[in-house]
Design a protein around this motif. Structure first.
Motif, mmCIF file in Angstrom:
data_model
loop_
_atom_site.group_PDB
_atom_site.id
_atom_site.type_symbol
_atom_site.label_atom_id
_atom_site.label_comp_id
_atom_site.label_asym_id
_atom_site.label_seq_id
_atom_site.Cartn_x
_atom_site.Cartn_y
_atom_site.Cartn_z
ATOM 1 N N ILE A 10 0.853 -1.180 0.000
ATOM 2 C CA ILE A 10 0.000 0.000 0.000
ATOM 3 C C ILE A 10 0.893 1.235 0.000
ATOM 4 O O ILE A 10 1.833 1.337 0.783
ATOM 5 C CB ILE A 10 -0.936 0.009 1.217
ATOM 6 N N VAL A 11 0.595 2.155 -0.912
ATOM 7 C CA VAL A 11 1.330 3.411 -1.027
ATOM 8 C C VAL A 11 0.320 4.547 -1.134
ATOM 9 O O VAL A 11 -0.885 4.321 -1.148
ATOM 10 C CB VAL A 11 2.281 3.403 -2.256
ATOM 11 N N HIS A 12 0.813 5.763 -1.212
ATOM 12 C CA HIS A 12 -0.059 6.928 -1.410
ATOM 13 C C HIS A 12 0.197 7.503 -2.800
ATOM 14 O O HIS A 12 1.346 7.691 -3.194
ATOM 15 C CB HIS A 12 0.217 8.007 -0.370
ATOM 16 N N TYR A 13 -0.879 7.767 -3.517
ATOM 17 C CA TYR A 13 -0.817 8.454 -4.808
ATOM 18 C C TYR A 13 -1.311 9.876 -4.583
ATOM 19 O O TYR A 13 -2.304 10.100 -3.896
ATOM 20 C CB TYR A 13 -1.716 7.750 -5.838
ATOM 21 N N CYS A 27 -3.837 13.076 -1.233
ATOM 22 C CA CYS A 27 -3.293 11.716 -1.226
ATOM 23 C C CYS A 27 -4.440 10.718 -1.260
ATOM 24 O O CYS A 27 -5.448 10.901 -0.578
ATOM 25 C CB CYS A 27 -2.459 11.469 0.022
ATOM 26 N N ARG A 28 -4.257 9.671 -2.037
ATOM 27 C CA ARG A 28 -5.218 8.578 -2.119
ATOM 28 C C ARG A 28 -4.482 7.270 -1.854
ATOM 29 O O ARG A 28 -3.334 7.097 -2.256
ATOM 30 C CB ARG A 28 -5.856 8.497 -3.513
ATOM 31 N N MET A 57 -7.409 4.071 -5.198
ATOM 32 C CA MET A 57 -8.763 4.079 -4.657
ATOM 33 C C MET A 57 -9.236 5.518 -4.469
ATOM 34 O O MET A 57 -8.595 6.290 -3.761
ATOM 35 C CB MET A 57 -8.811 3.390 -3.297
ATOM 36 N N ASN A 58 -10.320 5.871 -5.117
ATOM 37 C CA ASN A 58 -10.944 7.179 -4.979
ATOM 38 C C ASN A 58 -12.334 6.996 -4.392
ATOM 39 O O ASN A 58 -12.910 5.914 -4.507
ATOM 40 C CB ASN A 58 -11.079 7.854 -6.356
ATOM 41 N N PRO A 59 -12.914 8.037 -3.806
ATOM 42 C CA PRO A 59 -14.271 7.897 -3.278
ATOM 43 C C PRO A 59 -15.294 7.506 -4.346
ATOM 44 O O PRO A 59 -16.299 6.877 -4.052
ATOM 45 C CB PRO A 59 -14.584 9.279 -2.706
ATOM 46 N N TRP A 78 3.715 8.843 -6.634
ATOM 47 C CA TRP A 78 3.383 8.043 -5.457
ATOM 48 C C TRP A 78 4.519 8.169 -4.456
ATOM 49 O O TRP A 78 5.642 8.503 -4.798
ATOM 50 C CB TRP A 78 3.122 6.583 -5.827
ATOM 51 N N HIS A 79 4.188 7.910 -3.179
ATOM 52 C CA HIS A 79 5.205 7.890 -2.118
ATOM 53 C C HIS A 79 4.748 6.927 -1.034
ATOM 54 O O HIS A 79 3.600 6.482 -1.020
ATOM 55 C CB HIS A 79 5.453 9.299 -1.543
#
Length: 188
Positions: A10-13, A27-28, A57-59, A78-79
């Motif tokens: 799992i990362v953040h986009y 961040c998503r 993943m977006n709402p 991403w990070h």
């Protein structure tokens, strides 16, 4: 933080947002579905060079893209999820940054896309429900912490006699199925 990106992490986009600012860059949560390029940093202070395919993943839904690693807050990159061990970080709320809660949130979304049900069916973990998600690529299942059940109001809890039978998949098989599902949905 010097980690090596691998499939399933799992990362953040960081989204782009809209030019007029109606939707800000945020961040998503995302899952790495393929690592297409990786070069470790030469020095501890250097950034790594990594390009990965992500399921973001977006709402309002998921999107799939190939993205470069970048510093926090750079749109279109991403990070790694922020850590309170990094200098200058403010301690986030635990429920937002807990990696198991993040995973549970992603599984909750997956359970909106495919038939899913909970059952207290593992005799080794009788207080933790197992979610079974039935996809075109096979069954996926996870133990979910009782603390994260609030993320799943849309998933019914079945009695052990009514629950889907576990098909015996291993963790590796589960993630191979998830990667196949992602590739299918993304048209890859």
């Amino acid at each position: 933080m010097s980690q090596t990106p691998t499939v399933g992490q799992i990362v953040h986009y960081v989204s782009y947002g809209t030019p007029g600012g109606e939707y800000p860059s945020v961040c998503r949560a995302a899952i790495i579905t393929e690592v297409t390029g990786y070069a470790p940093p030469e020095h501890a202070d250097d950034d790594m060079q990594a390009r990965c395919h992500l399921a973001v993943m977006n709402p309002t839904g998921m999107f799939f893209n190939e993205v470069d690693y970048g510093p926090q807050n750079v749109p279109g990159t991403w990070h790694w999820p922020e850590s309170v061990d990094e200098p200058g970080q403010v301690e986030p709320e635990p429920e937002v940054w807990n990696p198991y809660r993040e995973r549970a949130a992603l599984v909750a979304y997956l359970a909106t896309q495919f038939p899913a049900a909970f059952a207290y069916s593992d005799p080794d973990e009788p207080d933790w429900p197992v979610i079974y998600v039935t996809t075109p690529h096979g069954q996926l299942s996870w133990h979910i912490s009782p603390d994260d059940l609030d993320l799943f109001p849309h998933v019914p809890t079945l009695g052990v006699d009514e629950a889907p039978a576990w098909d015996g998949h291993t963790t590796a098989e589960k993630y191979e199925r998830l990667i196949a599902l992602t590739s299918n949905v993304a048209g890859l």
